[in-house]
Write a protein that holds these residues in place. Structure first.
Motif, PDB file in Angstrom:
ATOM      1  N   UNK A   1       0.848  -1.198   0.000  1.00 18.09           N
ATOM      2  CA  UNK A   1       0.000   0.000   0.000  1.00 18.09           C
ATOM      3  C   UNK A   1       0.880   1.243   0.000  1.00 18.09           C
ATOM      4  N   UNK A   2       0.615   2.166  -0.912  1.00 13.75           N
ATOM      5  CA  UNK A   2       1.421   3.377  -0.989  1.00 13.75           C
ATOM      6  C   UNK A   2       1.029   4.360   0.111  1.00 13.75           C
ATOM      7  N   UNK A   3       1.969   5.248   0.439  1.00 16.17           N
ATOM      8  CA  UNK A   3       1.821   6.143   1.585  1.00 16.17           C
ATOM      9  C   UNK A   3       1.597   7.575   1.125  1.00 16.17           C
ATOM     10  N   UNK A   4       0.628   8.230   1.743  1.00 13.19           N
ATOM     11  CA  UNK A   4       0.410   9.665   1.558  1.00 13.19           C
ATOM     12  C   UNK A   4       0.830  10.345   2.849  1.00 13.19           C
TER      13      UNK A   4
ATOM     14  N   UNK B   1      -4.932   4.150  -0.137  1.00 16.90           N
ATOM     15  CA  UNK B   1      -3.690   4.686   0.401  1.00 16.90           C
ATOM     16  C   UNK B   1      -3.585   4.510   1.920  1.00 16.90           C
ATOM     17  N   UNK B   2      -2.345   4.583   2.385  1.00  9.34           N
ATOM     18  CA  UNK B   2      -2.065   4.626   3.815  1.00  9.34           C
ATOM     19  C   UNK B   2      -1.676   6.064   4.150  1.00  9.34           C
ATOM     20  N   UNK B   3      -2.420   6.708   5.048  1.00 14.04           N
ATOM     21  CA  UNK B   3      -2.214   8.121   5.347  1.00 14.04           C
ATOM     22  C   UNK B   3      -1.355   8.292   6.595  1.00 14.04           C
ATOM     23  N   UNK B   4      -0.222   8.935   6.402  1.00 10.11           N
ATOM     24  CA  UNK B   4       0.713   9.183   7.495  1.00 10.11           C
ATOM     25  C   UNK B   4       0.682  10.680   7.812  1.00 10.11           C
TER      26      UNK B   4
ATOM     27  N   UNK C   1       3.733  13.226  -1.026  1.00  7.95           N
ATOM     28  CA  UNK C   1       3.907  14.282  -0.028  1.00  7.95           C
ATOM     29  C   UNK C   1       2.885  15.376  -0.336  1.00  7.95           C
ATOM     30  N   UNK C   2       1.904  15.513   0.556  1.00 10.58           N
ATOM     31  CA  UNK C   2       0.840  16.498   0.363  1.00 10.58           C
ATOM     32  C   UNK C   2       0.792  17.383   1.603  1.00 10.58           C
TER      33      UNK C   2
ATOM     34  N   UNK D   1       6.536  17.562 -18.999  1.00  9.61           N
ATOM     35  CA  UNK D   1       7.937  17.803 -19.335  1.00  9.61           C
ATOM     36  C   UNK D   1       8.808  17.306 -18.186  1.00  9.61           C
ATOM     37  N   UNK D   2      10.088  17.095 -18.492  1.00  7.26           N
ATOM     38  CA  UNK D   2      11.053  16.592 -17.513  1.00  7.26           C
ATOM     39  C   UNK D   2      12.114  17.655 -17.292  1.00  7.26           C
ATOM     40  N   UNK D   3      12.343  18.013 -16.035  1.00  5.82           N
ATOM     41  CA  UNK D   3      13.419  18.946 -15.721  1.00  5.82           C
ATOM     42  C   UNK D   3      13.860  18.709 -14.283  1.00  5.82           C
ATOM     43  N   UNK D   4      15.166  18.798 -14.013  1.00  2.00           N
ATOM     44  CA  UNK D   4      15.650  18.602 -12.647  1.00  2.00           C
ATOM     45  C   UNK D   4      15.404  19.845 -11.790  1.00  2.00           C
ATOM     46  N   UNK D   5      14.374  19.806 -10.997  1.00  2.00           N
ATOM     47  CA  UNK D   5      14.047  20.903 -10.086  1.00  2.00           C
ATOM     48  C   UNK D   5      13.144  20.327  -9.006  1.00  2.00           C
ATOM     49  N   UNK D   6      12.823  21.129  -8.009  1.00  2.00           N
ATOM     50  CA  UNK D   6      12.023  20.578  -6.905  1.00  2.00           C
ATOM     51  C   UNK D   6      11.262  21.675  -6.189  1.00  2.00           C
ATOM     52  N   UNK D   7      10.062  21.324  -5.758  1.00  2.00           N
ATOM     53  CA  UNK D   7       9.273  22.115  -4.811  1.00  2.00           C
ATOM     54  C   UNK D   7       8.420  21.117  -4.041  1.00  2.00           C
ATOM     55  N   UNK D   8       8.297  21.338  -2.762  1.00  2.30           N
ATOM     56  CA  UNK D   8       7.645  20.354  -1.895  1.00  2.30           C
ATOM     57  C   UNK D   8       6.133  20.540  -1.926  1.00  2.30           C
ATOM     58  N   UNK D   9       5.563  20.474  -3.135  1.00  2.00           N
ATOM     59  CA  UNK D   9       4.159  20.831  -3.337  1.00  2.00           C
ATOM     60  C   UNK D   9       3.475  19.794  -4.223  1.00  2.00           C
ATOM     61  N   UNK D  10       2.891  18.785  -3.614  1.00  2.00           N
ATOM     62  CA  UNK D  10       2.182  17.777  -4.392  1.00  2.00           C
ATOM     63  C   UNK D  10       3.119  16.794  -5.065  1.00  2.00           C
ATOM     64  N   UNK D  11       3.981  16.172  -4.282  1.00  2.00           N
ATOM     65  CA  UNK D  11       5.061  15.336  -4.784  1.00  2.00           C
ATOM     66  C   UNK D  11       4.709  13.852  -4.704  1.00  2.00           C
ATOM     67  N   UNK D  12       5.280  13.077  -5.613  1.00  2.00           N
ATOM     68  CA  UNK D  12       5.256  11.622  -5.498  1.00  2.00           C
ATOM     69  C   UNK D  12       6.659  11.093  -5.794  1.00  2.00           C
ATOM     70  N   UNK D  13       7.247  10.426  -4.815  1.00  2.00           N
ATOM     71  CA  UNK D  13       8.579   9.831  -4.948  1.00  2.00           C
ATOM     72  C   UNK D  13       8.459   8.338  -5.216  1.00  2.00           C
ATOM     73  N   UNK D  14       9.359   7.814  -6.034  1.00  2.00           N
ATOM     74  CA  UNK D  14       9.553   6.363  -6.006  1.00  2.00           C
ATOM     75  C   UNK D  14      10.330   6.073  -4.739  1.00  2.00           C
ATOM     76  N   UNK D  15      10.114   4.919  -4.144  1.00  2.00           N
ATOM     77  CA  UNK D  15      10.767   4.627  -2.867  1.00  2.00           C
ATOM     78  C   UNK D  15      12.285   4.612  -2.994  1.00  2.00           C
ATOM     79  N   UNK D  16      12.792   4.129  -4.120  1.00  2.00           N
ATOM     80  CA  UNK D  16      14.239   4.080  -4.321  1.00  2.00           C
ATOM     81  C   UNK D  16      14.829   5.486  -4.366  1.00  2.00           C
TER      82      UNK D  16
END
Length: 263
Positions: free
Chosen positions: A1-4, A31-34, A95-96, A142-157
């Motif tokens: 189960x994926x984690x939110x 989902x599993x809500x943390x 990450x929400x 589109x794909x670009x290397x950048x980040x903002x902690x706003x509505x993210x989904x990470x692969x666990x790796x």
């Protein structure tokens, strides 16, 4: 189960709206809500979370105040939440933040885009550092290397590797650590967890997928690090106020200017 993972602190009204919108997604019950409670959270926040957990799998995770050693305690809470999330062995970690308002295709978009692109992570909000028109093309990305902690989904790796950046040296001196470890990355005044992760992603040219038409919106109307420091009124009044301004960029900017806050 994926984690939110949802960091919470003292914005009951924002959290109420965030959960209301998450519930509209057909995948929300999968989902599993943390919920990660920062030190000093309000009891009203816990009450909202516990009501949610009556109908959803998850937990209310409190960061131990005795463990907080960093001058940026909110970042420490996010870090501990990410570590906790990985213990559930998910394939994906969302990450929400409590003022991220999602569309009913939020989860679906993340899954589809990561499977399509093989990117390390995806971010469903509008990219703040690349100007582009908001075209209602639901398939374009589109794909670009950048980040903002706003509505993210990470692969666990990818998340596991990213968390290695949070060393004792970082917690002791965030700004100094970032300048030392990433001297060739353009510096800014952001040394919180999202600032560190952004510099790590930029320095390593990590692929991040973004939508041309966003699947989430940062409704950051009020909070310690937001334009309006404190919303007034009852929780019902706060919810109504946020809904009246936070879903339209022009309206939100006008409201922040009216309150003498940066837009």
């Amino acid at each position: 189960m994926d984690v939110v993972m949802i960091p919470v602190y003292n914005r009951e009204a924002c959290l109420t709206i965030t959960l209301e919108l998450l519930e509209k997604n057909i995948l929300s019950r999968n989902m599993y809500y943390l919920f990660v409670a920062d030190v000093g959270y309000r009891s009203g926040v816990r009450q909202i979370v516990m009501r949610w957990l009556q109908n959803h799998k998850g937990e209310f995770y409190q960061v131990d105040p005795a463990q907080v050693r960093s001058p940026i305690k909110q970042s420490y809470a996010v870090y501990k939440g990410y570590v906790r999330a990985l213990t559930h062995n998910p394939e994906y970690i969302f990450m929400v933040e409590d003022d991220i308002f999602t569309s009913d295709q939020f989860f679906n978009w993340h899954y589809k885009i990561l499977e399509t692109t093989g990117a390390a992570l995806s971010i469903a909000t509008k990219q703040r550092n690349v100007p582009y028109p908001l075209i209602k093309n639901y398939d374009q990305y589109f794909i670009t290397p950048d980040y903002q902690s706003l509505g993210v989904c990470w692969t666990s790796n990818a998340l596991g590797k990213a968390l290695n950046q949070f060393t004792p040296g970082y917690w002791a001196n965030p700004f100094g650590y970032i300048k030392t470890v990433y001297p060739t990355v353009k510096q800014d005044f952001v040394a919180s967890q999202d600032g560190l992760l952004r510099k790590y992603i930029l320095a390593n040219n990590i692929e991040v997928a973004w939508p041309v038409y966003p699947r989430a919106w940062h409704g950051g109307y009020y909070g310690a690090n937001r334009g309006v420091k404190r919303a007034t009124g009852t929780i019902t009044e706060k919810i109504a106020k946020i809904k009246s301004v936070a879903f339209d960029e022009a309206t939100l900017k006008a409201e922040l200017i009216r309150n003498n806050a940066p837009a």
